[in-house]
Enzyme design. Structure first.
Site, mmCIF file in Angstrom:
data_model
loop_
_atom_site.group_PDB
_atom_site.id
_atom_site.type_symbol
_atom_site.label_atom_id
_atom_site.label_comp_id
_atom_site.label_asym_id
_atom_site.label_seq_id
_atom_site.Cartn_x
_atom_site.Cartn_y
_atom_site.Cartn_z
ATOM 1 N N ARG A 241 -5.637 3.244 5.404
ATOM 2 C CA ARG A 241 -6.078 2.136 6.258
ATOM 3 C C ARG A 241 -4.936 1.467 7.031
ATOM 4 O O ARG A 241 -5.171 0.612 7.887
ATOM 5 C CB ARG A 241 -6.839 1.097 5.425
ATOM 6 C CG ARG A 241 -8.287 1.512 5.187
ATOM 7 C CD ARG A 241 -9.009 0.543 4.286
ATOM 8 N NE ARG A 241 -8.552 0.636 2.907
ATOM 9 C CZ ARG A 241 -8.775 -0.277 1.974
ATOM 10 N NH1 ARG A 241 -9.432 -1.370 2.280
ATOM 11 N NH2 ARG A 241 -8.327 -0.114 0.745
ATOM 12 N N GLY B 228 -9.912 -3.768 -11.779
ATOM 13 C CA GLY B 228 -10.287 -3.384 -13.138
ATOM 14 C C GLY B 228 -10.414 -4.632 -14.000
ATOM 15 O O GLY B 228 -9.668 -5.595 -13.827
ATOM 16 N N ASN C 53 35.272 0.006 31.270
ATOM 17 C CA ASN C 53 35.758 0.643 30.037
ATOM 18 C C ASN C 53 35.351 2.101 29.936
ATOM 19 O O ASN C 53 35.785 2.802 29.054
ATOM 20 C CB ASN C 53 35.261 -0.123 28.814
ATOM 21 C CG ASN C 53 33.755 -0.204 28.750
ATOM 22 O OD1 ASN C 53 33.074 -0.211 29.771
ATOM 23 N ND2 ASN C 53 33.231 -0.276 27.540
HETATM 24 C C1 UD1 Z 1 -5.599 0.143 -10.042
HETATM 25 C C2 UD1 Z 1 -6.123 -0.003 -11.459
HETATM 26 C C3 UD1 Z 1 -7.017 -1.238 -11.543
HETATM 27 C C4 UD1 Z 1 -6.241 -2.463 -11.113
HETATM 28 C C5 UD1 Z 1 -5.630 -2.254 -9.731
HETATM 29 C C6 UD1 Z 1 -4.707 -3.370 -9.380
HETATM 30 C C7 UD1 Z 1 -6.362 2.296 -12.255
HETATM 31 C C8 UD1 Z 1 -7.296 3.406 -12.558
HETATM 32 N N1 UD1 Z 1 -6.897 1.171 -11.805
HETATM 33 O O1 UD1 Z 1 -6.715 0.365 -9.197
HETATM 34 O O2 UD1 Z 1 -7.470 -1.421 -12.873
HETATM 35 O O3 UD1 Z 1 -7.089 -3.596 -11.127
HETATM 36 O O4 UD1 Z 1 -4.881 -1.028 -9.693
HETATM 37 O O5 UD1 Z 1 -4.254 -3.216 -8.063
HETATM 38 O O6 UD1 Z 1 -5.183 2.433 -12.455
HETATM 39 N N2 UD1 Z 1 -1.032 5.790 -6.800
HETATM 40 C C9 UD1 Z 1 -0.272 6.934 -6.811
HETATM 41 N N3 UD1 Z 1 -0.875 8.120 -7.046
HETATM 42 C C10 UD1 Z 1 -2.205 8.226 -7.257
HETATM 43 C C11 UD1 Z 1 -2.984 7.046 -7.222
HETATM 44 C C12 UD1 Z 1 -2.364 5.848 -7.012
HETATM 45 O O7 UD1 Z 1 0.935 6.900 -6.634
HETATM 46 O O8 UD1 Z 1 -2.679 9.345 -7.457
HETATM 47 C C13 UD1 Z 1 -0.366 4.506 -6.537
HETATM 48 C C14 UD1 Z 1 -0.842 3.873 -5.260
HETATM 49 O O9 UD1 Z 1 -0.026 4.261 -4.176
HETATM 50 C C15 UD1 Z 1 -0.725 2.409 -5.558
HETATM 51 C C16 UD1 Z 1 -0.965 2.324 -7.042
HETATM 52 O O10 UD1 Z 1 -0.731 3.611 -7.555
HETATM 53 O O11 UD1 Z 1 0.564 1.911 -5.295
HETATM 54 C C17 UD1 Z 1 -2.372 1.853 -7.391
HETATM 55 O O12 UD1 Z 1 -3.284 2.769 -6.878
HETATM 56 P P1 UD1 Z 1 -4.675 2.293 -6.298
HETATM 57 O O13 UD1 Z 1 -5.419 3.472 -5.843
HETATM 58 O O14 UD1 Z 1 -4.461 1.198 -5.344
HETATM 59 O O15 UD1 Z 1 -5.363 1.736 -7.622
HETATM 60 P P2 UD1 Z 1 -6.645 0.872 -7.672
HETATM 61 O O16 UD1 Z 1 -7.818 1.743 -7.475
HETATM 62 O O17 UD1 Z 1 -6.507 -0.291 -6.792
#
Ligand code: UD1
Ligand code: CA
Length: 460
Positions: free
Chosen positions: A16, A142, A389
């Protein structure tokens, strides 16, 4: 304190953002998002014990964090937070101690809060501690499920939560401190049997409980610390928070700031008490502003040092330069890089400086270009003076002694040397050395033809 390692999750796509740049490389407060997170991580771990999990634009993200001493682990495909942590296994599996998990796109989390997480985790004697926060609108976060003892029994993702669970206001920040050995022991047990088909790191909490390990929670008050960003609107809001936080710190420290909401100061900039910052100023990089200095409206100061009591008048641009105490620069001056302007020098409007060193009290008050030059103390450079220069191939130096006087509209063809207390007549083109205490004239002598008229006005 027990040895602590950190894994920073930074592989996410950030679709996004609609940008070719990975989300964590966007900037807020003057640093990339991930640099802020690395600083917070450094509060509890040495750089060598911090691993960034990279995926989207892995090479660029690695090129940002590796110079800071971090190691990286590649997550080629983003299969969830549990999968992301698993990618760091080869670096951290034998580290022991505590393993802290941070997100690369949550940059407002303070070093103090990360420190407190590890300290509370350590003193609690528990096997993991989840950082949580109670918020009025828990949206898609979560949810924290507590057991009778008040410990964390599970974290339920919004998509998988029941209506009853969705009413819970305590959310998972995604920031944790784990007993490291237990992470590596159980991480392989995480399944993908959830609505998203991802490996959820949050499942570790239930797995810990099932195996008799206790998970605690540390609640924090300031939800802003947990804010991530998803698009450029949120990026701008986050940047504004960093800017306001910085400018407030400066004001608390005694800096006068007019219209602080219009001023843009990077996190590492230092400003001494009683300096005065006018509206719409930008101070960036490693800039340092001395006591009682004044920075006028519209000035842009980058990686520069401004001495005590110096005045940078409105709409001047100063890059990678040093301005001495009590000097006056601008309005509308441009100091293009690698200049050193001595104490009490005057650089006036429409004067451009590049790689120029001016000794104390020297002046160039109007319309000049001084490049690759050295100008002695108290020398006066007249309006319109140009150092030539560049010969089309190489840059050459102009050296002017102390107390010299360069008349207006002089053209100094470098390499050239002008001595102490030498005079250059106005309009001269100087190609040869001018010795000390001498006058150089390098222009056509004026001739006057008396009684002269243009052809069409002549009668005979
Ligand atoms: C996650 C948590 C959720 C919490 C929230 C807070 C899990 C399953 N859920 O959800 O409980 O409330 O964060 O913001 O963990 N990332 C990777 N690789 C991946 C997936 C994610 O590096 O395969 C990184 C993303 O770039 C990001 C972070 O992990 O920086 C969180 O990932 P995101 O997909 O935003 O998690 P949420 O679904 O928001
Ligand atoms: Ca998120």
């Amino acid at each position: 304190m027990t040895k602590t390692s950190v894994v920073i999750l930074a592989a996410g796509l950030g679709t996004r953002m609609r940008s070719k740049l990975a989300k964590v490389l966007h900037r807020a407060g003057g640093l990339t998002l991930i640099e802020h997170v690395v600083r917070a991580a450094r509060a509890v771990a040495d750089p060598a014990d911090i691993v960034a999990v990279v995926g989207h634009q892995a090479e660029k993200v690695a090129a940002t964090v590796e110079p800071l001493g971090l190691r990286t682990a590649l997550q080629a495909e983003q299969k969830g937070t549990g999968h992301a942590v698993a990618m760091a296994r080869h670096h951290l599996e034998n580290a022991g101690g505590w393993l802290v998990v941070l997100y690369g796109d949550v940059p407002l989390l303070s070093a103090a809060t990360v420190k407190r997480l590890v300290a509370e985790h350590e003193s609690s004697g528990k096997d993991a501690t989840v950082m949580t926060c109670e918020i009025a609108d828990p949206a898609a976060y979560g949810r924290i499920i507590r057991n009778a003892a008040g410990n964390v029994a599970a974290i339920v993702e919004y998509k998988a939560a029941t209506d009853e669970q969705r009413k819970i206001k305590e959310i998972n920040s995604g920031i944790y401190c784990f007993r490291s050995d237990l992470v590596w022991k159980y991480i392989g047990e995480i399944q993908t049997n959830n609505p998203a088909g991802e490996y959820y790191l949050t499942d570790l909490v239930e797995i810990f409980n099932k195996n008799g390990h206790t998970v605690g929670a540390m609640q924090i008050e300031d939800f802003n610390e947990l804010l991530g960003i998803n698009n450029k609107v949120e990026l701008a809001e986050m940047d504004a928070m960093f800017r306001m936080r910085k400018v407030r710190e400066l004001m608390v420290d005694g800096v006068t700031v007019e219209r602080p909401e219009t001023v843009t100061v990077d996190v590492d900039v230092r400003v001494a008490p009683d300096a005065w910052i006018e509206p719409f100023v930008r101070l960036s990089g490693s800039t340092v502003i001395g006591e009682d200095a004044r920075i006028g409206t519209g000035c842009v100061i980058e990686d520069s040092t401004i001495g005590a009591g110096a005045q940078i008048l409105p709409y001047s641009i100063v890059s990678e330069s040093e301005i001495g105490e009590g000097a006056r620069v601008g309005p509308f001056a441009r100091l293009r890089t690698h200049n050193s302007v001595g104490a009490n020098c005057h650089i006036g409007n429409f004067v451009e400086l590049k790689k120029t060193k001016m000794a104390a009290g020297a002046k160039a008050n109007h319309l000049a270009y001084l490049g690759d030059s050295v100008i002695g103390a108290k020398t006066n450079v007249g309006a319109g003076t140009i150092t030539c220069n560049y010969d089309g191939k190489n840059k050459h130096q102009t050296v002017i002694g102390d107390g010299a006087f360069i008349g207006s509209n002089a053209t100094l063809v470098a390499p050239v040397t002008i001595g102490n207390e030498a005079y250059v007549a106005a309009g001269s083109v100087i190609t040869d050395e001018v010795p000390d205490i001498s006058l150089a004239l390098g222009r056509a002598r004026q001739t006057v033809k008396e009684g002269w008229k243009p052809k069409h006005k002549r009668t005979s």
